[in-house]
Design a protein around this motif. Structure first.
Motif, PDB file in Angstrom:
ATOM      1  N   PHE A 115       7.448   4.478  -4.867  1.00  0.00           N
ATOM      2  CA  PHE A 115       6.908   4.590  -6.221  1.00  0.00           C
ATOM      3  C   PHE A 115       6.932   3.243  -6.935  1.00  0.00           C
ATOM      4  O   PHE A 115       5.925   2.802  -7.505  1.00  0.00           O
ATOM      5  N   ILE A 116       8.074   2.576  -6.910  1.00  0.00           N
ATOM      6  CA  ILE A 116       8.203   1.296  -7.612  1.00  0.00           C
ATOM      7  C   ILE A 116       7.300   0.234  -6.980  1.00  0.00           C
ATOM      8  O   ILE A 116       6.598  -0.509  -7.682  1.00  0.00           O
ATOM      9  N   ALA A 117       7.300   0.157  -5.641  1.00  0.00           N
ATOM     10  CA  ALA A 117       6.458  -0.820  -4.953  1.00  0.00           C
ATOM     11  C   ALA A 117       4.978  -0.537  -5.188  1.00  0.00           C
ATOM     12  O   ALA A 117       4.180  -1.462  -5.405  1.00  0.00           O
ATOM     13  N   GLY A 118       4.585   0.739  -5.146  1.00  0.00           N
ATOM     14  CA  GLY A 118       3.191   1.097  -5.370  1.00  0.00           C
ATOM     15  C   GLY A 118       2.734   0.762  -6.779  1.00  0.00           C
ATOM     16  O   GLY A 118       1.641   0.219  -6.981  1.00  0.00           O
ATOM     17  N   LEU A 119       3.574   1.070  -7.778  1.00  0.00           N
ATOM     18  CA  LEU A 119       3.218   0.767  -9.162  1.00  0.00           C
ATOM     19  C   LEU A 119       3.165  -0.738  -9.393  1.00  0.00           C
ATOM     20  O   LEU A 119       2.271  -1.249 -10.090  1.00  0.00           O
ATOM     21  N   LEU A 120       4.108  -1.468  -8.801  1.00  0.00           N
ATOM     22  CA  LEU A 120       4.123  -2.921  -8.934  1.00  0.00           C
ATOM     23  C   LEU A 120       2.889  -3.542  -8.281  1.00  0.00           C
ATOM     24  O   LEU A 120       2.256  -4.452  -8.840  1.00  0.00           O
ATOM     25  N   TYR A 121       2.522  -3.037  -7.102  1.00  0.00           N
ATOM     26  CA  TYR A 121       1.331  -3.539  -6.399  1.00  0.00           C
ATOM     27  C   TYR A 121       0.069  -3.274  -7.220  1.00  0.00           C
ATOM     28  O   TYR A 121      -0.766  -4.176  -7.409  1.00  0.00           O
TER      29      TYR A 121
END
Length: 486
Positions: free
Chosen positions: A386-392
């Motif tokens: 979730f965090i990596a996807g939102l950051l990307y």
């Protein structure tokens, strides 16, 4: 559920009405630009005012999501890429709702578990119920201290007026269309009929929907109840047999190993094989990428989440097999990446190709983390995803991919003399700015002056309301107006 109405509730309803007006002005007047950022400022100003003194939970993640929301909202003001424009119209409301529900939820609710999704939807449902309960309570609020008979009479009068207004609106318009004399007579009345146009009625409905949506959700969220969540109940999922899973993984890995061994030279030779064209070569690599994401990662996540090993040896073998599956995915991903590089060298850079490249890098990070998760069982997959996807997603919004495409294509033009001005013209106003730069360098490119003349003509007639103000578009239109095309 009966709602007790106080004076401060009416005050907050009035504030939500103003926010509803701002929402309608921001989103339903013209193309969205700076208006989204203005609305986000207004929304969170009212939210934090209403929740002043509230003990927020999950604050670190909340601040991260809030920063992403502000960046995505600013994207409407900074750039004008239509792909991200459309995606953000869907992503931002979801993020805002997720954020305010998250930071107002009980601390014992784990947001990375499925239970939080049920909690979120329950709050949305409760907000709808609250509005109905508030409407019912409003009647009782006005009824207090009033004569019962007069109250019932006025109630019926209001209902009759509410029913007659749309009927009168339709009838009057039909009669005015049927008889010009009647239309002239009605036209002598004050222009309050203009207020009752279908457009204004629609806008009033939108304002009311926004008003009660904001009012109901915030009123429900501020009445946070302590909920005890049994962590054991959160993990009561269907468990898949480890021997069956191991058998499936062994068979799949056997195919992958054979595939990689046979095609290894084909993957990394850097040249075309057989009768393939560059387009066919890149498309095959792209579908392999989809295969990696949809199959390999899905299988790995499924096994990690739902397969329970019965013994240490089986558990260790399972980890080894999953690691081989992940490493095979890396090889195929690397092949797809190299194919796309060859395709770009041959045909140039586009928004889609650069976006695919960035997604491959993101996918490589996800795969690397998944490999670590296979051996370190304590870390959470969904939390990182979730965090990596939102950051990307936030990063690709803010880095301006159109500008990268422009720079790469101009660099390619300087080396090879090849450039597609029609594609740059279709990109966004970032592409238009690049065409202006090429023209000012006095480069003799076929069709460049004609394309800029068409853009200049359309730009001179373009009128932009404040809601649609965009920094890149405004800069490009100024450059076009100042440009002298021979």
């Amino acid at each position: 559920m009966e709602t007790k109405i106080e004076k401060r509730d009416w005050l907050f309803l009035l504030v939500c009405l103003l926010l509803g007006v701002l929402g309608e002005e921001a989103f339903f007047r013209d193309r969205i630009g700076i208006s989204y950022l203005v609305f986000i400022i207004g929304f969170y100003a009212i939210f934090f005012w209403r929740f002043r003194g509230f003990n927020f939970s999950h604050q670190r993640l909340g601040y991260f999501i809030l920063c992403c929301i502000w960046i995505l909202a600013a994207n409407f003001f900074l750039y004008d890429n239509m792909v991200f424009y459309s995606l953000n119209l869907l992503a931002l409301p979801v993020l805002v709702i997720f954020h305010i529900v998250l930071i107002t939820s009980p601390k014992n609710i784990n947001w990375s578990k499925p239970v939080f999704i049920f909690y979120l939807f329950s709050k949305l449902l409760d907000s709808i119920k609250f509005n109905f309960s508030f409407a019912k309570g409003s009647g009782k609020f006005f009824k207090e201290g009033a004569d019962e008979k007069k109250y019932q009479v006025w109630k019926k009068v209001i209902v009759g007026v509410a029913i007659s207004i749309p009927v009168l609106f339709i009838v009057l318009n039909l009669l005015m269309s049927a008889d010009s004399q009647f239309e002239r007579i009605i036209g002598n009345f004050p222009q309050w009929f203009d207020v009752m146009s279908s457009e204004n009625i629609f806008r009033c409905i939108v304002v009311l929907i926004y008003t009660f949506a904001f009012f109901g959700l915030m009123q429900v969220l501020i009445q946070r109840k302590i909920q005890v969540i049994d962590p054991q109940n959160n993990n009561q999922f269907i468990k898949f047999d480890d021997i069956i899973a191991l058998t499936v993984l062994v068979l799949i890995n056997s195919v992958y190993l054979l595939f990689v061994l046979v095609q290894f030279k084909y993957f990394f030779s850097g040249t075309l094989q057989g009768d393939y064209t560059y387009a066919q070569y890149a498309r095959r690599g792209f579908f392999e990428l989809l295969f990696v994401t949809m199959i390999n990662l899905s299988i790995t996540v499924f096994v990690i989440s739902f397969v329970k090993s019965t013994g240490k040896n089986v558990k260790r073998i399972m980890k080894i097999i999953l690691s081989i599956l992940i490493l095979s995915s890396v090889i195929i991903l690397s092949s797809a990446f190299m194919r796309m590089l060859m395709y770009e060298e041959a045909y140039g850079f586009t928004f889609t190709r650069v976006l695919v490249h960035s997604f491959m890098i993101f996918l490589l990070i996800i795969i690397a983390y998944t490999l670590v998760r296979i051996w370190l069982e304590r870390i959470s997959l969904f939390h990182f995803y979730f965090i990596a996807g939102l950051l990307y997603y936030t990063c690709i919004n803010i880095i301006n991919i159109d500008q990268i495409v422009v720079n790469e294509n101009i660099g390619r033009y300087e080396q090879t003399g090849k450039i597609d001005i029609h594609y740059l013209n279709s990109l966004s106003y970032t592409g238009v700015l690049s065409l202006i730069d090429l023209y000012e360098k006095d480069l003799k490119i076929n069709g460049l002056s004609e394309t800029l003349k068409e853009r200049q003509a359309s730009g001179n007639s373009e009128k932009t309301p404040w809601q649609s103000y965009n920094l890149t578009r405004d800069h490009a239109l100024k450059e076009l107006r100042d440009l002298r095309i021979q």
